[in-house]
Motif scaffolding. Structure first.
Motif, PDB file in Angstrom:
ATOM      1  N   LEU A 137       0.794  -1.229   0.000  1.00  7.10           N
ATOM      2  CA  LEU A 137       0.000   0.000   0.000  1.00  7.10           C
ATOM      3  C   LEU A 137       0.831   1.287   0.000  1.00  7.10           C
ATOM      4  O   LEU A 137       0.502   2.229  -0.731  1.00  7.10           O
ATOM      5  N   PRO A 138       1.912   1.384   0.785  1.00  4.48           N
ATOM      6  CA  PRO A 138       2.689   2.638   0.776  1.00  4.48           C
ATOM      7  C   PRO A 138       3.238   2.991  -0.604  1.00  4.48           C
ATOM      8  O   PRO A 138       3.297   4.171  -0.970  1.00  4.48           O
ATOM      9  N   TYR A 139       3.615   1.974  -1.382  1.00  8.74           N
ATOM     10  CA  TYR A 139       4.182   2.216  -2.712  1.00  8.74           C
ATOM     11  C   TYR A 139       3.103   2.667  -3.697  1.00  8.74           C
ATOM     12  O   TYR A 139       3.319   3.595  -4.489  1.00  8.74           O
ATOM     13  N   LYS A 140       1.939   2.019  -3.627  1.00 10.95           N
ATOM     14  CA  LYS A 140       0.841   2.407  -4.499  1.00 10.95           C
ATOM     15  C   LYS A 140       0.369   3.819  -4.165  1.00 10.95           C
ATOM     16  O   LYS A 140       0.121   4.635  -5.056  1.00 10.95           O
ATOM     17  N   SER A 141       0.258   4.116  -2.891  1.00 14.55           N
ATOM     18  CA  SER A 141      -0.186   5.441  -2.462  1.00 14.55           C
ATOM     19  C   SER A 141       0.788   6.523  -2.913  1.00 14.55           C
ATOM     20  O   SER A 141       0.381   7.572  -3.429  1.00 14.55           O
ATOM     21  N   ALA A 142       2.080   6.279  -2.761  1.00 18.78           N
ATOM     22  CA  ALA A 142       3.093   7.260  -3.173  1.00 18.78           C
ATOM     23  C   ALA A 142       3.040   7.494  -4.679  1.00 18.78           C
ATOM     24  O   ALA A 142       3.158   8.633  -5.152  1.00 18.78           O
ATOM     25  N   TYR A 143       2.836   6.424  -5.431  1.00 17.85           N
ATOM     26  CA  TYR A 143       2.763   6.540  -6.893  1.00 17.85           C
ATOM     27  C   TYR A 143       1.550   7.375  -7.309  1.00 17.85           C
ATOM     28  O   TYR A 143       1.655   8.247  -8.187  1.00 17.85           O
ATOM     29  N   PHE A 144       0.406   7.139  -6.671  1.00 24.46           N
ATOM     30  CA  PHE A 144      -0.785   7.906  -7.018  1.00 24.46           C
ATOM     31  C   PHE A 144      -0.653   9.372  -6.607  1.00 24.46           C
ATOM     32  O   PHE A 144      -1.194  10.263  -7.273  1.00 24.46           O
ATOM     33  N   LYS A 145       0.057   9.640  -5.525  1.00 24.66           N
ATOM     34  CA  LYS A 145       0.319  11.035  -5.155  1.00 24.66           C
ATOM     35  C   LYS A 145       1.154  11.719  -6.230  1.00 24.66           C
ATOM     36  O   LYS A 145       0.934  12.897  -6.548  1.00 24.66           O
ATOM     37  N   LEU A 146       2.107  10.987  -6.783  1.00 26.25           N
ATOM     38  CA  LEU A 146       2.923  11.537  -7.867  1.00 26.25           C
ATOM     39  C   LEU A 146       2.062  11.821  -9.099  1.00 26.25           C
ATOM     40  O   LEU A 146       2.206  12.873  -9.737  1.00 26.25           O
ATOM     41  N   LEU A 147       1.155  10.902  -9.429  1.00 22.35           N
ATOM     42  CA  LEU A 147       0.272  11.117 -10.575  1.00 22.35           C
ATOM     43  C   LEU A 147      -0.608  12.349 -10.379  1.00 22.35           C
ATOM     44  O   LEU A 147      -0.805  13.139 -11.311  1.00 22.35           O
ATOM     45  N   LEU A 148      -1.129  12.516  -9.184  1.00 24.57           N
ATOM     46  CA  LEU A 148      -1.978  13.678  -8.906  1.00 24.57           C
ATOM     47  C   LEU A 148      -1.185  14.968  -9.036  1.00 24.57           C
ATOM     48  O   LEU A 148      -1.700  15.984  -9.524  1.00 24.57           O
ATOM     49  N   TRP A 149       0.054  14.931  -8.598  1.00 26.95           N
ATOM     50  CA  TRP A 149       0.924  16.108  -8.727  1.00 26.95           C
ATOM     51  C   TRP A 149       1.167  16.433 -10.196  1.00 26.95           C
ATOM     52  O   TRP A 149       1.097  17.605 -10.601  1.00 26.95           O
TER      53      TRP A 149
END
Length: 214
Positions: free
Chosen positions: A81-93
């Motif tokens: 989960l931490p890796y998926k969450s970090a990746y989606f935060k990058l996409l939103l940015w």
């Protein structure tokens, strides 16, 4: 410029970031380094835009290789989960700063960001797959009126799909030596491609033979 910002005009820095994003052990640190560029003005960010997208594509490949289902509506195992969450935060940015990216890489950006456009709201075992990521911006579907709320058995099916993906990844250890060697070589070549192309001013589409298969 802030000295804490990554110097993406330096090949060694880009290579180091590609290495970090290529392994879960340093993945979160690599995402954090890229997002330090968030305070740059559009004209400053554009200087690094192609390299940011190349590195993000590399991050996507790593997560897929590790069995992470990169969809908002699929339940994610706690350990990933931490890796998926970090990746989606990058996409939103990237989506928020999209105006800073040149038009000639628009197709590649769209390919990365399409996963943000899902209107599905799925609850599985009392867990909302959107809320699971811990990102407030993803809690409400982009188009709530077109959204589809799914619970119970359908959600379990989605979780089963994720489990199947993970099992497929784990089964690599059972591949014949020659097949495993070819797959590892493919991953190495892809990693080299991300490094070399991310450091270039012009970034062409990835050769089809290097793209990961489902």
């Amino acid at each position: 410029m802030n000295t804490d910002l990554p110097a993406l005009d330096c090949r060694e820095v880009v290579n180091d970031l590609a290495d970090r994003l290529g392994s879960l052990g340093s993945f979160l640190d690599g995402i954090d380094v890229i997002m330090r560029l968030g305070d740059l003005e559009d004209h400053e960010l554009q200087r690094y835009s192609r390299k940011i997208i190349a590195l993000t594509e590399g991050a996507r490949m790593t997560l897929k290789r590790e069995g992470v289902a990169l969809y908002i509506f699929v339940l994610c195992p706690e350990e990933l989960l931490p890796y998926k969450s970090a990746y989606f935060k990058l996409l939103l940015w990237i989506r928020r700063r999209r105006s800073a990216f040149p038009a000639d890489i628009e197709d590649r950006i769209t390919s990365l960001l399409f996963v943000l456009d899902s209107n599905f709201v799925i609850h599985c075992g009392g867990v909302d797959t959107r809320a699971q990521l811990g990102i407030e911006e993803l809690l409400v579907p982009k188009n709530p009126l077109a959204g589809c709320k799914i619970t119970s058995q359908t959600a379990v099916h989605a979780a089963t799909v994720l489990s199947a993906r993970k099992s497929q990844t784990t089964s690599d250890i059972m591949l014949p030596p020659d097949t495993l060697a070819k797959k590892q070589q493919r991953i190495r070549r892809l990693k080299e491609y991300v490094k070399s192309e991310a450091a270039n001013t012009y970034y062409p589409p990835a050769p089809q033979q290097y793209l990961p298969s489902d």
